[in-house]
Design a protein around this motif. Structure first.
Motif, mmCIF file in Angstrom:
data_model
loop_
_atom_site.group_PDB
_atom_site.id
_atom_site.type_symbol
_atom_site.label_atom_id
_atom_site.label_comp_id
_atom_site.label_asym_id
_atom_site.label_seq_id
_atom_site.Cartn_x
_atom_site.Cartn_y
_atom_site.Cartn_z
ATOM 1 N N LEU A 109 -21.923 24.643 -21.370
ATOM 2 C CA LEU A 109 -23.333 25.022 -21.299
ATOM 3 C C LEU A 109 -24.231 23.940 -21.889
ATOM 4 O O LEU A 109 -25.276 23.611 -21.325
ATOM 5 C CB LEU A 109 -23.573 26.343 -22.028
ATOM 6 C CG LEU A 109 -23.123 27.613 -21.324
ATOM 7 C CD1 LEU A 109 -23.263 28.817 -22.241
ATOM 8 C CD2 LEU A 109 -23.922 27.826 -20.044
ATOM 9 N N ASN A 133 -23.853 22.418 -17.607
ATOM 10 C CA ASN A 133 -23.027 23.033 -16.562
ATOM 11 C C ASN A 133 -23.188 24.542 -16.583
ATOM 12 O O ASN A 133 -23.429 25.142 -17.619
ATOM 13 C CB ASN A 133 -21.549 22.678 -16.761
ATOM 14 C CG ASN A 133 -21.312 21.189 -16.652
ATOM 15 O OD1 ASN A 133 -21.892 20.516 -15.812
ATOM 16 N ND2 ASN A 133 -20.457 20.664 -17.517
ATOM 17 N N ARG A 134 -23.013 25.129 -15.437
ATOM 18 C CA ARG A 134 -23.033 26.588 -15.331
ATOM 19 C C ARG A 134 -21.615 27.103 -15.535
ATOM 20 O O ARG A 134 -20.658 26.480 -15.100
ATOM 21 C CB ARG A 134 -23.545 27.010 -13.969
ATOM 22 C CG ARG A 134 -25.009 26.634 -13.760
ATOM 23 C CD ARG A 134 -25.467 27.090 -12.420
ATOM 24 N NE ARG A 134 -25.327 28.539 -12.320
ATOM 25 C CZ ARG A 134 -26.262 29.348 -11.904
ATOM 26 N NH1 ARG A 134 -27.416 28.876 -11.538
ATOM 27 N NH2 ARG A 134 -26.058 30.653 -11.826
ATOM 28 N N LYS A 167 -19.165 30.763 -15.340
ATOM 29 C CA LYS A 167 -19.116 32.096 -14.750
ATOM 30 C C LYS A 167 -19.240 33.137 -15.863
ATOM 31 O O LYS A 167 -18.532 33.077 -16.862
ATOM 32 C CB LYS A 167 -17.788 32.247 -14.003
ATOM 33 C CG LYS A 167 -17.781 33.370 -13.010
ATOM 34 C CD LYS A 167 -16.736 33.196 -11.936
ATOM 35 C CE LYS A 167 -15.393 33.699 -12.362
ATOM 36 N NZ LYS A 167 -14.426 33.772 -11.273
#
Length: 149
Positions: A117, A121-122, A124
């Motif tokens: 994070l 970045n993403r 899930k």
């Protein structure tokens, strides 16, 4: 005289509060819901403790009051790591019993997610909480309470 076992609930975001009340009613446990004053309701039943709305206030209350042999329901793995070390039983709302031996791996995965994070970045997120999750939680809590009674 034997002390009554306590069941603490990290209640602010707990999706299984009603289920906890229903299952715990059949066992000799003191039920303690810990929540922020921002979630206060005049309709709150006995057994609710309200703490400052600071981010970790409920966690700090639980860590300071839970003792060996007590049970805590939480989805917070940081809190779980502080409790399993004290030999407190930790159960997630998904029905998983958190064990002290699993904490290094759990905390490492949590760290790696935060690192992703921070790099932009993403990651899930959790799946939506389902009826199966509620049923699994009820079975797990029932099993734990029956083993400890």
């Amino acid at each position: 005289m034997l002390k009554k076992r306590r069941l603490f609930v990290d209640a602010d975001a707990c999706p299984v509060k009603k289920e906890i009340e229903q299952v715990a009613a059949h066992y000799p446990v003191s039920l303690i819901f810990v929540a922020s004053y921002s979630h206060y309701s005049i309709d709150s039943a006995p057994g609710w403790i309200y703490v400052d709305p600071d981010k970790e206030a409920a966690d700090i209350y639980i860590v300071n009051h839970a003792e060996e042999g007590d049970i805590v329901v939480t989805q917070d793995m940081g809190l779980s790591s502080l409790l399993t070390h004290k030999h407190v039983y930790v159960l997630t709302p998904g029905g998983n019993l958190v064990k002290e031996k699993d904490m290094p791996n759990i905390l490492h995965r949590r760290y790696m997610s935060y690192k992703q994070l921070a790099q932009g970045n993403r990651i899930k997120g959790p799946k939506p909480f389902s009826l199966k999750d509620r049923q699994r939680f009820c079975r797990s809590l029932e099993n734990l309470l029956s083993q400890l009674s």
